[in-house]
Motif scaffolding. Structure first.
Motif: not given
Ligand SMILES: C[S@@+](CC[C@H](N)C(=O)[O-])C[C@H]1O[C@@H](n2cnc3c(N)ncnc32)[C@H](O)[C@@H]1O
Length: 295
Positions: A47-56
């Motif tokens: 059920x997990x959702x992930x919002x992923x952020x990276x500047x590269x």
């Protein structure tokens, strides 16, 4: 997974445990990198959702491929983590269950060609986000001796900062400093040999760390990003932060301690087991701290 594209996620089990990732919820991976932590979060509960952020951008491309099979359970953003509010607004999300910051450079940066390491001859760049203008070459060739000395002292805790800055300025009058090896050699020429000869650590490591932190405004990002992220954590939700050097850890410890409506859940920072350090020596200086929203 091939060795070439593998960044072993540091303190992985511990991160999942402190995030309570097995419970099912929405998580933000503020430093997506190779996507190792994100993949493990997604596997911890269907059920997990992930919002992923990276500047590269390169990290983003790699993570997109790696996480493709998870479909719309994962959303990926090319942004600074201090922009987390904007990212969550775009996702239409008000509150999340956990946020992970695995700070610093990645394995890919060190193995790449952007001049992050003293051990390779490369152009002085050090930008994590290549849309940005300022490079390490600009810093080394354009800042005043005083500014350089302050940066190397503050972000590298280098006691020879003044001498190093003076030597940089002397050399650059003759010729622009363009590569990692040129800079490393300048630093080496200033620090007494008896302090580094025969040791594993290169004498320019602290200077490189300092310039990297300055180029990427790493501390400003942490100072803005963590409190901003805290606004989006549900009651009972957590922020988990992994640091890699003492200066960064001190800064994070203070920020976490002062977050309103949060309690620290790691009495002492969590460090990798001997086994993890044996398998991944780069993890040896990692420290994990976690806080939980209580109101
Ligand atoms: C140590 S790596 C993360 C590795 C990742 N946890 C994994 O398992 O593959 C840190 C990543 O954070 C990114 N990063 C560092 N500072 C950032 C910032 N202020 N905003 C967004 N990304 C950042 C870097 O580009 C790098 O890819």
């Amino acid at each position: 997974m091939k060795g070439e594209i593998y960044h072993p996620p540091v303190l992985l089990k511990e991160s999942l445990g402190y995030l309570k990732a097995d419970k099912g919820g929405i998580f933000v991976d503020a430093t997506l990198g190779g996507g190792g932590h994100t993949e493990a979060i997604l596997r911890a509960n269907p059920k997990n959702r992930v919002i992923g952020i990276d500047r590269d951008e390169e990290a983003i491309e790699r993570a997109l491929k790696r996480l493709e099979s998870f479909g719309d359970r994962v959303s990926i953003y090319h942004a600074n983590f201090s922009q987390i509010g904007k990212v969550l607004e775009e996702e239409g999300i008000d509150r999340v269950d956990g946020i992970l910051f695995d700070l610093g450079v990645s394995h890919f940066h060190l193995r790449g060609e952007r001049g992050f390491t003293v051990w390779k001859e490369q152009p002085l760049d050090m930008r994590m986000d290549r849309r940005q203008k300022l490079t390490a070459k600009d810093v080394v060739n354009k800042l005043s001796e005083r500014e350089l000395s302050e940066i190397i002292f503050k972000y590298g805790e280098e006691r020879f900062a003044r001498k190093i800055a003076r030597e940089i300025v002397r050399r650059r009058k003759k010729k622009e400093i363009e590569t990692t090896k040129e800079l490393a050699e300048i630093v080496e020429s200033v620090i007494p040999k008896k302090l580094w000869a025969g040791r594993k650590k290169h004498p320019a490591v602290k200077t490189f760390q300092a310039i990297r932190i300055y180029v990427n405004r790493e501390f400003e990002e942490i100072e803005r990003g963590i409190p901003e992220a805290a606004e989006f954590v549900k009651t009972g939700g957590r922020i988990v932060v992994i640091t890699f050097h003492s200066l960064e850890d001190r800064l994070v410890k203070n920020i976490l301690k002062n977050l309103e409506n949060f309690k620290v859940v790691t009495k002492k920072p969590v460090q990798p087991t001997e086994e993890e350090v044996r398998e991944n020596p780069a993890s040896r200086s990692a420290k994990l701290r976690a806080v939980e929203r209580i109101g």
